[in-house]
Design an enzyme around this catalytic site. Sequence first.
Site, PDB file in Angstrom:
ATOM      1  N   ALA A 184       0.690  -1.356   0.104  1.00  0.00           N
ATOM      2  CA  ALA A 184      -0.028   0.104  -0.145  1.00  0.00           C
ATOM      3  C   ALA A 184       0.879   1.405  -0.066  1.00  0.00           C
ATOM      4  O   ALA A 184       0.720   2.125   0.982  1.00  0.00           O
ATOM      5  CB  ALA A 184      -0.983  -0.094   1.196  1.00  0.00           C
ATOM      6  N   ARG A 198       0.672   1.807   8.175  1.00  0.00           N
ATOM      7  CA  ARG A 198       0.154   2.341   7.069  1.00  0.00           C
ATOM      8  C   ARG A 198      -0.895   1.927   6.650  1.00  0.00           C
ATOM      9  O   ARG A 198      -1.660   2.828   6.004  1.00  0.00           O
ATOM     10  CB  ARG A 198       1.397   1.665   5.928  1.00  0.00           C
ATOM     11  N   PRO A 243      14.161  -2.492  -3.152  1.00  0.00           N
ATOM     12  CA  PRO A 243      15.439  -1.686  -3.253  1.00  0.00           C
ATOM     13  C   PRO A 243      16.773  -2.182  -3.820  1.00  0.00           C
ATOM     14  O   PRO A 243      16.598  -3.420  -4.114  1.00  0.00           O
ATOM     15  CB  PRO A 243      15.675  -1.772  -1.652  1.00  0.00           C
ATOM     16  N   CYS A 267      13.012   6.132  -7.765  1.00  0.00           N
ATOM     17  CA  CYS A 267      13.099   5.082  -8.924  1.00  0.00           C
ATOM     18  C   CYS A 267      14.364   5.332  -9.854  1.00  0.00           C
ATOM     19  O   CYS A 267      15.134   4.302 -10.091  1.00  0.00           O
ATOM     20  CB  CYS A 267      11.921   5.203  -9.916  1.00  0.00           C
ATOM     21  N   GLN A 302      17.630   6.242  -9.985  1.00  0.00           N
ATOM     22  CA  GLN A 302      19.131   6.007  -9.389  1.00  0.00           C
ATOM     23  C   GLN A 302      18.883   4.452  -9.473  1.00  0.00           C
ATOM     24  O   GLN A 302      19.706   3.555 -10.035  1.00  0.00           O
ATOM     25  CB  GLN A 302      19.504   6.248  -8.160  1.00  0.00           C
TER      26      GLN A 302
HETATM   27  P1  NAI Z   1       6.418   1.656  -1.163  1.00  0.00           P
HETATM   28  O1  NAI Z   1       7.740   1.612  -0.283  1.00  0.00           O
HETATM   29  O2  NAI Z   1       5.869   3.042  -0.963  1.00  0.00           O
HETATM   30  O3  NAI Z   1       5.504   0.637  -0.859  1.00  0.00           O
HETATM   31  C1  NAI Z   1       5.530  -0.683  -0.741  1.00  0.00           C
HETATM   32  C2  NAI Z   1       4.871  -1.375   0.184  1.00  0.00           C
HETATM   33  O4  NAI Z   1       5.177  -2.749   0.200  1.00  0.00           O
HETATM   34  C3  NAI Z   1       5.374  -0.901   1.735  1.00  0.00           C
HETATM   35  O5  NAI Z   1       4.225  -0.356   2.350  1.00  0.00           O
HETATM   36  C4  NAI Z   1       5.814  -2.224   2.387  1.00  0.00           C
HETATM   37  O6  NAI Z   1       5.179  -2.383   3.614  1.00  0.00           O
HETATM   38  C5  NAI Z   1       4.842  -3.180   1.546  1.00  0.00           C
HETATM   39  N1  NAI Z   1       5.222  -4.756   1.697  1.00  0.00           N
HETATM   40  C6  NAI Z   1       6.726  -5.007   1.469  1.00  0.00           C
HETATM   41  N2  NAI Z   1       6.846  -6.513   1.548  1.00  0.00           N
HETATM   42  C7  NAI Z   1       5.530  -6.801   1.625  1.00  0.00           C
HETATM   43  C8  NAI Z   1       4.751  -8.089   1.754  1.00  0.00           C
HETATM   44  N3  NAI Z   1       5.564  -9.246   1.715  1.00  0.00           N
HETATM   45  N4  NAI Z   1       3.527  -8.013   1.917  1.00  0.00           N
HETATM   46  C9  NAI Z   1       2.539  -6.951   2.288  1.00  0.00           C
HETATM   47  N5  NAI Z   1       3.156  -5.628   1.950  1.00  0.00           N
HETATM   48  C10 NAI Z   1       4.626  -5.758   1.666  1.00  0.00           C
HETATM   49  O7  NAI Z   1       7.126   1.648  -2.460  1.00  0.00           O
HETATM   50  P2  NAI Z   1       6.448   2.346  -3.801  1.00  0.00           P
HETATM   51  O8  NAI Z   1       7.075   3.601  -4.241  1.00  0.00           O
HETATM   52  O9  NAI Z   1       5.101   2.249  -3.918  1.00  0.00           O
HETATM   53  O10 NAI Z   1       7.260   1.396  -4.930  1.00  0.00           O
HETATM   54  C11 NAI Z   1       6.821   0.235  -5.248  1.00  0.00           C
HETATM   55  C12 NAI Z   1       7.200  -0.358  -6.395  1.00  0.00           C
HETATM   56  O11 NAI Z   1       6.872   0.554  -7.537  1.00  0.00           O
HETATM   57  C13 NAI Z   1       8.729  -0.234  -6.645  1.00  0.00           C
HETATM   58  O12 NAI Z   1       9.299  -1.445  -7.273  1.00  0.00           O
HETATM   59  C14 NAI Z   1       8.905   0.821  -7.436  1.00  0.00           C
HETATM   60  O13 NAI Z   1      10.251   0.818  -8.235  1.00  0.00           O
HETATM   61  C15 NAI Z   1       7.840   0.736  -8.428  1.00  0.00           C
HETATM   62  N6  NAI Z   1       7.526   2.015  -9.077  1.00  0.00           N
HETATM   63  C16 NAI Z   1       7.528   3.200  -8.133  1.00  0.00           C
HETATM   64  C17 NAI Z   1       7.069   4.569  -8.623  1.00  0.00           C
HETATM   65  C18 NAI Z   1       7.039   5.654  -7.612  1.00  0.00           C
HETATM   66  O14 NAI Z   1       7.001   6.873  -7.961  1.00  0.00           O
HETATM   67  N7  NAI Z   1       7.022   5.676  -6.266  1.00  0.00           N
HETATM   68  C19 NAI Z   1       6.606   4.724 -10.106  1.00  0.00           C
HETATM   69  C20 NAI Z   1       6.621   3.531 -10.731  1.00  0.00           C
HETATM   70  C21 NAI Z   1       6.881   2.377 -10.220  1.00  0.00           C
END
Ligand code: NAI
Length: 480
Positions: free
Chosen positions: A9, A38, A89, A272, A274
Site C-alpha cells: 500500500a 500504513r 530496493p 526510482c 537511480q
Molecule cells: P513503497 O515503499 O511506498 O510501498 C511498498 C509497500 O509494500 C510498503 O508499504 C511495504 O510495507 C509493503 N510490503 C513489502 N513487503 C510486503 C509483503 N510481503 N506483504 C505485504 N506488503 C509488503 O514503494 P512504492 O514507491 O509504492 O514502489 C513500489 C514499486 O513500484 C517499486 O518497485 C518501485 O520501483 C515501483 N514504482 C514506483 C514509482 C514511484 O513513483 N514511487 C513509480 C513507478 C514504479
Amino acid sequence: MVKICCIGAGYVGGPTMAVIALKCPEIQVAVVDISVPRISAWNSDTLPIYEPGLDEVVKKCRGKNLFFSSDVEKHVSEADIVFVSVNTPTKTQGLGAGKAADLTYWESAARMIADVSKSNKIVVEKSTVPVKTAEAIEKILTHNSKGINFQILSNPEFLAEGTAIQDLFEPDRVLIGGRETPEGQKAIKALRDVYAHWVPMDRIICTNLWSAELSKLAANAFLAQRISSVNAMSALCEATGADVSQVSHAVGKDTRIGPKFLNASVGFGGSCFQKDILNLVYICECNGLPEVANYWKQVIKVNDYQKTRFVNRIVSSMFNTVSGKKIAILGFAFKKDTGDTRETPAIDVCKGLLGDKAMLSIYDPQVSEEQIQRDLSMNKFDWDHPVHLQPTSPSSMKQVSVVWDAYAATKDAHGICILTEWDEFKTLDYQKIYDNMQKPAFVFDGRNIVDVAKLREIGFIVYSIGKPLDEWLKDMPAVA
Ligand code: NAI
C-alpha cells in the site's frame, strides 16, 4: 464480481488501486500491507502519502469497493487478480550489492501467494523489477502450486509522484506483458479489460513479459539521462557565460527532442531513477556488456557531480567555509507536490554542508521533522526498507533544526538554498527575508525558480544553476 488484491500500500499500490476502484465500480479492490500503521493511515483522514487529488478519489470509494487491510492472506486467497507492488530496493550486501535489486520483499510476497491460494490466479508484477523476475516468480508459484494455475503478467507503473492521479486517469500508455501461450493471452485480456474501463484501447500495449519489464527500466533510464544531459550543459554554461534556460528552450523546440525534463537543477532524486539505472547497469554487466553498463553509469555520475558542484559553489562563495553559519534549506522532498524524500538531492546537499559544519534550518511544506532527521542519519540505500528495519529513533542532530515556515528558516541565516521547486517559494517576500538575514546574504537556487534580477536588486548574491554567474562568484572554483 471480479476481486482484485494489491500487495503493498505504498506510493504506487495506493493511488493505482484507488483509481481502479473509482473507474470500475463493479470490481472489488483490496489493498493490503504488512505495515499496520500504513494501513491505519489509509483508513484515516490523513492518508500516508501526499498526492494532489488522491484524497477525493479515496473518499469516493473507500468502504464501497475499495478496502485497506492488513489481513494480507485473507484478501490474497479470495482474489482473482493479485497485484504485487512491494518495494524493490537496491541490494546493500552480497552478490550485486549497490546495484542489483533486492527481491526479498517480492519473493516473500510470491511465497505467501503460493501458500494461501486455493483457486487460479493472475499475478501482476507492478513493482519495477529487473528483467526475468517474472520468470523467477513463476517458478516459485508453479513449484508450490498444488495444482493451481498461476498466470504471471508484468504491468509496470509509469505514474510520476506529484501527478500520480492525473497520470493514472490519462496514462500515455498502459503496458501489459505476458506469456505468448493461450493461457497467457487470456490473462492479458483479463487485465486489459480492467484498464479498458477508462483507457482507450490504442494506449494499451501488450508485449511479452521481458519486453514489458525492460521497457520500464529503459524509460526511467532515458528520462534520467535527459536530466543529466541538461545538467552537464549547465556546468558548461556557467563556465562560458551561456544561459542554460535559453539553451534548453532552443534545444527543446526540436520536436524530435521536446521540452520536457530539460530543466537544469541540483539533480534528480526519487525512489526510482537511480535504483532502476543501477539495475540496468547490473544487467548489462551480467550479460558481458561493460561498455553499455558504463554508458548508463555515467548518467548517475553526472547527477552526483551536479550535487557536489552545488555544495562547492555554496562553500566557495561563502569565504570557503560554512562552519557555524546558519543556512536555510527551503524544500527537502525530491520534487514539488510530494512529501517523498527517497533519494532526494537534499540529502546529499545537506550532508555536504553538515560535513563543513554548517547549521541547517530546514523547511518543507510536506516533510516531517522525524523524516528529515531519519534521512540525514541513514546510510545510502537503507531508505527503501520498511521503517521497522531502518535506524530507530535517530539521534537528533545538533546542527539541524526543522521549522514550519520559510521566514523562520531564513531568519538570521547567512544563506538560503532552494532544493525543491515548491510554488510557494516563488512568491515569498524576499525583501522581508533579506532584511532579516546576515549580510552579505546569499541565495543558491537549485531549481531555478527565483527572479534573479529582482533578488539582485534587493541586495542578494544569487547563484542559479547554469546561468551567467554573479560577479561575486566569477573567480570561485565550482569543483574542488
Ligand atoms: P513503497 O515503499 O511506498 O510501498 C511498498 C509497500 O509494500 C510498503 O508499504 C511495504 O510495507 C509493503 N510490503 C513489502 N513487503 C510486503 C509483503 N510481503 N506483504 C505485504 N506488503 C509488503 O514503494 P512504492 O514507491 O509504492 O514502489 C513500489 C514499486 O513500484 C517499486 O518497485 C518501485 O520501483 C515501483 N514504482 C514506483 C514509482 C514511484 O513513483 N514511487 C513509480 C513507478 C514504479
